[in-house]
Design an enzyme around this catalytic site. Structure first.
Site, PDB file in Angstrom:
ATOM      1  N   LYS A 117      33.568  14.504  26.522  1.00 34.99           N
ATOM      2  CA  LYS A 117      34.396  15.376  25.693  1.00 34.99           C
ATOM      3  C   LYS A 117      33.783  16.771  25.692  1.00 34.99           C
ATOM      4  CE  LYS A 117      36.515  15.479  21.049  1.00 34.99           C
ATOM      5  NZ  LYS A 117      36.646  14.771  19.750  1.00 34.99           N
ATOM      6  N   SER A 151      41.433  13.586  18.230  1.00 34.19           N
ATOM      7  CA  SER A 151      41.226  14.783  19.026  1.00 34.19           C
ATOM      8  C   SER A 151      40.664  14.509  20.414  1.00 34.19           C
ATOM      9  CB  SER A 151      40.280  15.724  18.288  1.00 34.19           C
ATOM     10  OG  SER A 151      38.993  15.145  18.171  1.00 34.19           O
ATOM     11  N   SER A 208      39.147  10.215  15.611  1.00 34.92           N
ATOM     12  CA  SER A 208      39.345  10.809  16.942  1.00 34.92           C
ATOM     13  C   SER A 208      38.861  10.003  18.133  1.00 34.92           C
ATOM     14  CB  SER A 208      38.701  12.188  17.000  1.00 34.92           C
ATOM     15  OG  SER A 208      39.541  13.104  16.367  1.00 34.92           O
TER      16      SER A 208
HETATM   17  N1  GLN Z   1      42.893  13.846  12.885  1.00 36.89           N
HETATM   18  C1  GLN Z   1      41.761  14.094  12.055  1.00 36.89           C
HETATM   19  C2  GLN Z   1      41.588  15.577  11.850  1.00 36.89           C
HETATM   20  O1  GLN Z   1      42.364  16.317  12.372  1.00 36.89           O
HETATM   21  C3  GLN Z   1      40.526  13.494  12.652  1.00 36.89           C
HETATM   22  C4  GLN Z   1      40.016  14.249  13.799  1.00 36.89           C
HETATM   23  C5  GLN Z   1      38.701  13.761  14.280  1.00 36.89           C
HETATM   24  O2  GLN Z   1      38.320  12.604  14.073  1.00 36.89           O
HETATM   25  N2  GLN Z   1      37.957  14.657  14.906  1.00 36.89           N
HETATM   26  O3  GLN Z   1      40.704  16.000  11.173  1.00 36.89           O
END
Ligand code: GLN
Length: 483
Positions: free
Chosen positions: A75, A150, A174
């Site tokens: 990532k 994400s 995410s």
């Molecule tokens: N969807 C959640 C957010 O937007 C979690 C994102 C994540 O785990 N980085 O914060």
């Protein structure tokens, strides 16, 4: 095309192909399919081939490490020495990291090969990968749909066979949500298990790195390399790392699994409930004892998370000021203009929304009403889990309330986007480990089942997931267009 980490390791050791050959195969698949999927922000061909050559030399000398010669994707939130690390943001589009994150260093130590850096929502904020400065990622099962976020690029890359495994990070879902939406396996370990050093921070008390792969067995291998105490991360857990692969194959006879009634309530798509119930029946056949449980504060997890995550991000992202690194606006007239325009032009809309709400929640006069309150609720959510784990070994439910939605379907409605994480977010608040594994399909789109473990029980999770994968083949399915 061989797509499992376990199989690649075996074939490399048996000399059936070289690391250079398998790396070239993956690079060729990336070149062929990335234009349609947009999983990668950077493809590091030269580094990959140099590492593969070194891996082949190590294999020839009989000096192979745990992952020597295995190609992986990372990532674009993990700092990689000498390689662009953008975090999906314009503000870091020109940022070349000057050091490796501990996770990257660990993969290097164990001989893995880096194929490239994967696409993601900007600063890991999002559930669909549509918040990336580099454009959205397509779901390999249906390219009109989102891959989740994400870590959408990593999940889609593994699902499409552009990498046998990849890293992700999980602040509120995410790793697990994109794993579910792309039909792959992913694990978010206990907070503190994997070092956050060199992981660009979003919500520091919630962020945790973890792997994606096709199977639990592959995830066990990758997590082994990623885990361990790191004195450079003050929240790293000083705890021995068990042998995750050695924990597989024990079976789940007598394992107590709890089904929280709140995870099967209103808001869950009926057909997902049916898929999960079918998987539960399989686990029962394998000897698991299924119990009904309750996590009464589940409905508080989304508001609690969004106060805490936004507060922490508003502080973490203050370092991007256009002065030391990253994007700087053209011709600033003074320092204030430089700050305002560099940040204004460098950050996307969702990131700005969160910085503003987070700053508000932390401001004098509102701190007690929002941030302090959220911390109190966080404790209650954690206590729900602690109580549940008095009577069960694992908790099971759906990973997401619906399958992958269409690109653009929720971009104008942040609250409906936030609701995607209803089953994943409370684990991060509690610091618990969780994983998602494929459990079926609805209209050609994958469904993920979530398993939640007690603190540092990753081995229990991986063993249960592996047991299920011995009697199911959902995790072996490949999207037609990427066979
Ligand atoms: N969807 C959640 C957010 O937007 C979690 C994102 C994540 O785990 N980085 O914060």
């Amino acid at each position: 095309m061989t797509s499992s980490v376990t199989e690649i390791r075996r074939a490399l050791a048996a000399g059936e192909f070289s690391s250079v050959e398998i790396t070239q195969d993956y690079l060729a698949r990336i070149a062929q399919h990335n234009p349609a999927l947009n999983c990668f922000i950077s493809v590091t061909d030269d580094i990959a081939l140099a590492q593969a050559r070194a891996a082949d030399a190590a294999l020839a000398r009989g000096k192979a490490g745990a992952l020597t010669g295995v190609p992986l994707a990372h990532k674009d939130l993990f700092c990689t020495d000498g390689v662009k690390t953008s975090c999906g943001s314009r503000i870091l589009d020109n940022f070349i990291a000057p050091y490796d994150a501990t996770v990257i260093e660990n993969f290097r130590r164990d001989g893995a090969v880096m194929l490239g850096k994967t696409n993601m929502d900007e600063f890991a904020m999002g559930s669909s990968n549509e918040n990336s400065w580099y454009g959205s990622v397509a779901n390999p099962w249906n390219t009109a749909h989102v891959p989740g976020g994400s870590s959408g690029g990593s999940a889609a890359a593994v699902a499409a066979g552009l990498a046998p495994g990849a890293t992700g990070t999980d602040t509120g879902g995410s790793i697990r949500q994109p794993a579910a939406l792309c039909g792959v396996t992913g694990i978010k370990p206990t907070y503190g298990r994997v070092s956050r050093y060199g992981m660009i921070a979003y919500g520091s008390s919630l962020d945790q790195g973890g792997p994606f792969a096709r199977s639990a067995e592959d995830c066990a291998l990758l997590l082994q390399t990623m885990s361990g105490f790191d004195r450079r991360d003050s929240t790293s857990a000083e705890q021995a790392v068990p042998d995750y692969c050695g924990a597989l194959g024990k079976g789940i006879e007598g394992l107590k699994i709890g089904l929280p009634k709140e995870y099967f309530a209103e808001g869950l798509d009926d057909s997902i409930a049916t898929v999960i119930e079918t998987a539960v029946a399989e686990l029962r056949k394998l000897g698991a004892e299924i119990k009904d449980i309750s996590l009464p504060n589940t409905s508080l997890s989304i508001p609690t998370y969004y106060v805490i995550a936004m507060a922490e991000c508003s502080s973490n992202l203050s370092r991007f000021d256009g002065v030391r690194f990253g994007y700087r606006c053209d011709n600033p007239v003074d320092l204030e203009d430089l700050y305002k325009r560099s940040r204004g032009e460098g950050f996307g809309a969702e990131v700005k929304r969160r910085i503003m709400i987070g700053t508000y929640a932390l401001s004098a006069g509102y701190y007690d009403a929002y941030y302090l309150k959220a911390q109190q609720l966080r404790r209650m959510i954690k206590q729900d889990f602690q109580q549940a784990f008095d009577s069960v070994d694992l908790i099971l439910g759906p990973t997401t309330p619906e399958t992958a939605f269409k690109l653009g379907a929720k971009t104008d409605d942040p609250v409906s986007m936030y609701l995607q994480d209803i089953y994943t977010i409370s684990l991060n608040l509690a610091g618990l480990p969780g994983m998602s594994l494929p459990a079926g399909f609805i209209d050609g789109l994958p469904v993920g089942m979530q398993l939640i473990g007690n603190y540092f029980d990753e081995a229990v999770l991986l063993n249960a997931a592996h047991s299920y994968q011995q009697v199911s083949d959902w995790h072996l399915q490949t999207p037609e267009a990427f066979k």
